[in-house]
Design a protein around this motif. Structure first.
Motif, PDB file in Angstrom:
ATOM      1  N   PHE A  20      -6.761  22.678  -4.074  1.00  0.00           N
ATOM      2  CA  PHE A  20      -7.026  21.774  -3.479  1.00  0.00           C
ATOM      3  C   PHE A  20      -7.206  20.138  -4.010  1.00  0.00           C
ATOM      4  O   PHE A  20      -6.711  19.630  -2.916  1.00  0.00           O
ATOM      5  N   CYS A  21      -8.442  19.886  -4.431  1.00  0.00           N
ATOM      6  CA  CYS A  21      -9.035  18.405  -4.720  1.00  0.00           C
ATOM      7  C   CYS A  21      -8.152  17.696  -5.397  1.00  0.00           C
ATOM      8  O   CYS A  21      -8.029  16.766  -5.404  1.00  0.00           O
ATOM      9  N   ASN A  22      -7.068  18.128  -5.594  1.00  0.00           N
ATOM     10  CA  ASN A  22      -5.718  17.202  -6.190  1.00  0.00           C
ATOM     11  C   ASN A  22      -4.654  17.289  -5.558  1.00  0.00           C
ATOM     12  O   ASN A  22      -3.816  17.672  -5.590  1.00  0.00           O
ATOM     13  N   VAL A  23      -5.102  16.289  -4.138  1.00  0.00           N
ATOM     14  CA  VAL A  23      -4.169  16.052  -3.825  1.00  0.00           C
ATOM     15  C   VAL A  23      -2.258  15.572  -4.108  1.00  0.00           C
ATOM     16  O   VAL A  23      -1.204  16.202  -4.004  1.00  0.00           O
ATOM     17  N   GLU A  24      -2.672  14.746  -5.301  1.00  0.00           N
ATOM     18  CA  GLU A  24      -1.373  14.457  -5.900  1.00  0.00           C
ATOM     19  C   GLU A  24      -0.264  15.970  -6.225  1.00  0.00           C
ATOM     20  O   GLU A  24       0.470  15.242  -6.429  1.00  0.00           O
ATOM     21  N   GLU A  25      -1.172  16.583  -6.739  1.00  0.00           N
ATOM     22  CA  GLU A  25      -0.264  17.928  -6.836  1.00  0.00           C
ATOM     23  C   GLU A  25       0.310  18.317  -5.573  1.00  0.00           C
ATOM     24  O   GLU A  25       1.115  19.476  -5.836  1.00  0.00           O
ATOM     25  N   TRP A  26      -0.447  18.295  -4.864  1.00  0.00           N
ATOM     26  CA  TRP A  26       0.251  19.417  -3.291  1.00  0.00           C
ATOM     27  C   TRP A  26       1.401  19.618  -3.421  1.00  0.00           C
ATOM     28  O   TRP A  26       1.899  20.959  -3.189  1.00  0.00           O
ATOM     29  N   PRO A  27       2.429  18.350  -3.364  1.00  0.00           N
ATOM     30  CA  PRO A  27       3.958  18.475  -2.999  1.00  0.00           C
ATOM     31  C   PRO A  27       4.688  19.280  -4.265  1.00  0.00           C
ATOM     32  O   PRO A  27       5.468  20.415  -3.650  1.00  0.00           O
ATOM     33  N   ALA A  34       4.396  16.007   1.244  1.00  0.00           N
ATOM     34  CA  ALA A  34       5.293  15.372  -0.027  1.00  0.00           C
ATOM     35  C   ALA A  34       4.279  14.087  -0.079  1.00  0.00           C
ATOM     36  O   ALA A  34       3.852  14.112   1.111  1.00  0.00           O
ATOM     37  N   ASN A  35       4.567  13.430  -0.843  1.00  0.00           N
ATOM     38  CA  ASN A  35       3.739  11.913  -0.482  1.00  0.00           C
ATOM     39  C   ASN A  35       2.057  11.877  -0.565  1.00  0.00           C
ATOM     40  O   ASN A  35       2.344  11.311  -0.223  1.00  0.00           O
ATOM     41  N   THR A  36       1.476  12.865  -1.868  1.00  0.00           N
ATOM     42  CA  THR A  36       0.133  12.371  -1.056  1.00  0.00           C
ATOM     43  C   THR A  36      -0.548  11.784  -2.282  1.00  0.00           C
ATOM     44  O   THR A  36       0.106  11.601  -3.775  1.00  0.00           O
ATOM     45  N   GLN A  37      -1.486  10.642  -1.841  1.00  0.00           N
ATOM     46  CA  GLN A  37      -1.896  10.227  -2.999  1.00  0.00           C
ATOM     47  C   GLN A  37      -3.174   9.625  -1.934  1.00  0.00           C
ATOM     48  O   GLN A  37      -2.922   9.362  -0.579  1.00  0.00           O
ATOM     49  N   TRP A  38      -3.995   9.034  -2.799  1.00  0.00           N
ATOM     50  CA  TRP A  38      -5.776   8.220  -2.320  1.00  0.00           C
ATOM     51  C   TRP A  38      -5.288   7.380  -2.259  1.00  0.00           C
ATOM     52  O   TRP A  38      -4.385   6.402  -2.693  1.00  0.00           O
ATOM     53  N   ILE A  39      -5.954   6.115  -0.885  1.00  0.00           N
ATOM     54  CA  ILE A  39      -5.435   5.227  -0.871  1.00  0.00           C
ATOM     55  C   ILE A  39      -6.925   4.706  -0.619  1.00  0.00           C
ATOM     56  O   ILE A  39      -6.707   2.924  -0.410  1.00  0.00           O
ATOM     57  N   GLU A  40      -8.002   5.193  -0.136  1.00  0.00           N
ATOM     58  CA  GLU A  40      -8.756   4.510  -0.099  1.00  0.00           C
ATOM     59  C   GLU A  40     -10.618   5.089  -0.590  1.00  0.00           C
ATOM     60  O   GLU A  40     -10.434   6.547  -0.158  1.00  0.00           O
ATOM     61  N   GLY A  41     -11.508   4.655  -1.766  1.00  0.00           N
ATOM     62  CA  GLY A  41     -12.426   5.355  -1.936  1.00  0.00           C
ATOM     63  C   GLY A  41     -12.651   6.169  -2.424  1.00  0.00           C
ATOM     64  O   GLY A  41     -11.546   7.058  -3.687  1.00  0.00           O
ATOM     65  N   SER A  48     -13.968   8.221   2.376  1.00  0.00           N
ATOM     66  CA  SER A  48     -12.476   8.099   1.626  1.00  0.00           C
ATOM     67  C   SER A  48     -11.311   8.282   2.311  1.00  0.00           C
ATOM     68  O   SER A  48     -11.369   9.052   3.242  1.00  0.00           O
ATOM     69  N   LYS A  49     -10.414   7.962   1.706  1.00  0.00           N
ATOM     70  CA  LYS A  49      -8.810   8.507   2.758  1.00  0.00           C
ATOM     71  C   LYS A  49      -7.716   8.208   1.457  1.00  0.00           C
ATOM     72  O   LYS A  49      -7.192   8.309   0.840  1.00  0.00           O
ATOM     73  N   PHE A  50      -7.217   9.619   2.188  1.00  0.00           N
ATOM     74  CA  PHE A  50      -5.327  10.358   1.740  1.00  0.00           C
ATOM     75  C   PHE A  50      -4.306  10.324   2.180  1.00  0.00           C
ATOM     76  O   PHE A  50      -4.903   9.790   4.062  1.00  0.00           O
ATOM     77  N   GLN A  51      -2.894   9.984   1.877  1.00  0.00           N
ATOM     78  CA  GLN A  51      -1.796   9.511   2.698  1.00  0.00           C
ATOM     79  C   GLN A  51      -1.087  10.935   2.062  1.00  0.00           C
ATOM     80  O   GLN A  51      -1.315  11.333   0.652  1.00  0.00           O
ATOM     81  N   MET A  52      -0.560  11.259   3.256  1.00  0.00           N
ATOM     82  CA  MET A  52       0.643  12.407   2.779  1.00  0.00           C
ATOM     83  C   MET A  52       1.534  13.025   3.659  1.00  0.00           C
ATOM     84  O   MET A  52       1.565  12.809   4.935  1.00  0.00           O
ATOM     85  N   GLN A  53       2.378  13.258   3.439  1.00  0.00           N
ATOM     86  CA  GLN A  53       3.171  13.459   4.335  1.00  0.00           C
ATOM     87  C   GLN A  53       4.153  15.089   4.371  1.00  0.00           C
ATOM     88  O   GLN A  53       4.150  15.599   3.706  1.00  0.00           O
ATOM     89  N   ILE A  54       4.031  15.143   6.166  1.00  0.00           N
ATOM     90  CA  ILE A  54       4.029  16.099   6.414  1.00  0.00           C
ATOM     91  C   ILE A  54       5.926  16.711   7.068  1.00  0.00           C
ATOM     92  O   ILE A  54       5.804  15.758   7.382  1.00  0.00           O
ATOM     93  N   LEU A  55       6.489  17.807   5.858  1.00  0.00           N
ATOM     94  CA  LEU A  55       7.337  17.792   6.194  1.00  0.00           C
ATOM     95  C   LEU A  55       8.287  18.765   8.070  1.00  0.00           C
ATOM     96  O   LEU A  55       9.422  17.741   8.132  1.00  0.00           O
ATOM     97  N   GLN A  56       7.659  19.170   7.409  1.00  0.00           N
ATOM     98  CA  GLN A  56       7.844  20.113   9.263  1.00  0.00           C
ATOM     99  C   GLN A  56       7.166  19.863   9.919  1.00  0.00           C
ATOM    100  O   GLN A  56       6.185  19.613   9.946  1.00  0.00           O
ATOM    101  N   PRO A  57       7.349  20.277  11.321  1.00  0.00           N
ATOM    102  CA  PRO A  57       8.570  19.779  11.824  1.00  0.00           C
ATOM    103  C   PRO A  57       9.615  19.282  11.648  1.00  0.00           C
ATOM    104  O   PRO A  57      10.976  18.987  11.972  1.00  0.00           O
ATOM    105  N   ILE A  58       8.573  18.163  11.703  1.00  0.00           N
ATOM    106  CA  ILE A  58       9.504  16.696  11.555  1.00  0.00           C
ATOM    107  C   ILE A  58       8.362  15.680  10.471  1.00  0.00           C
ATOM    108  O   ILE A  58       7.855  16.108  10.593  1.00  0.00           O
ATOM    109  N   PRO A  59       9.224  15.190  10.050  1.00  0.00           N
ATOM    110  CA  PRO A  59       8.419  14.248   9.223  1.00  0.00           C
ATOM    111  C   PRO A  59       8.060  13.212   9.135  1.00  0.00           C
ATOM    112  O   PRO A  59       8.238  12.945  11.060  1.00  0.00           O
TER     113      PRO A  59
END
Length: 153
Positions: A20-27, A34-41, A48-59
């Motif tokens: 769970f702690c390795n958000v970059e590996e979630w995809p 998809a496209n997970t990465q830490w963006i702040e802190g 701290s903030k991270f970003q992820m793209q949720i693919l379903q039901p819509i990106p």
């Protein structure tokens, strides 16, 4: 709107946390993210903030901010958009039988949340069903690799 989901995992919370702690590996192990990465802190520290793209039901791109983290068993984050605030908690509670109860619960608020009918609730719940199924598989693999004789240890 309030949603919750839980499942039992055949390993200790530490094995779940490793995945769970390795958000970059979630995809790699989740079909809904998809496209997970830490963006702040500093990862998993308050603010701290991270970003992820949720693919379903819509990106959709989601940027959670960590409110609190007590590794390996608790995370609380909040994500805001113009019309929705999504507050979410995760807990990984070790059980007496050496399994872990993995839970999430979410509260959605904001102007657009009133439009969340049963279809949207089902779609969001399905995201967590898939995420937890994938996280469970990944954590159990890590536990098996760490201790082939007894993965719950």
């Amino acid at each position: 709107m309030y949603l919750e989901y839980a499942t039992v995992v055949n390993c200790k919370p530490e094995h779940i946390w490793e995945a769970f702690c390795n958000v970059e590996e979630w995809p790699r192990w989740s079909s809904v993210i998809a496209n997970t990465q830490w963006i702040e802190g500093e990862p998993w520290k308050a603010g701290s903030k991270f970003q992820m793209q949720i693919l379903q039901p819509i990106p959709v791109t989601f940027r959670p901010e960590v409110i609190e983290c007590r590794a390996p068993d608790y995370v609380h984050w909040i994500g805001k958009t113009t019309a929705i605030t999504a507050e979410q908690w995760f807990s990984f509670e070790e059980q007496p039988d050496a399994t872990t109860l993995m839970k999430t619960w979410q509260e959605f608020s904001g102007p657009a949340s009133f439009m969340f009918g049963e279809g949207v609730k089902t779609a969001i719940t399905n995201i967590y069903v898939d995420l937890f199924r994938s996280l469970k598989e990944e954590a159990e693999k890590r536990a098996q690799h760490a201790n082939p004789e007894n993965p719950a240890v």
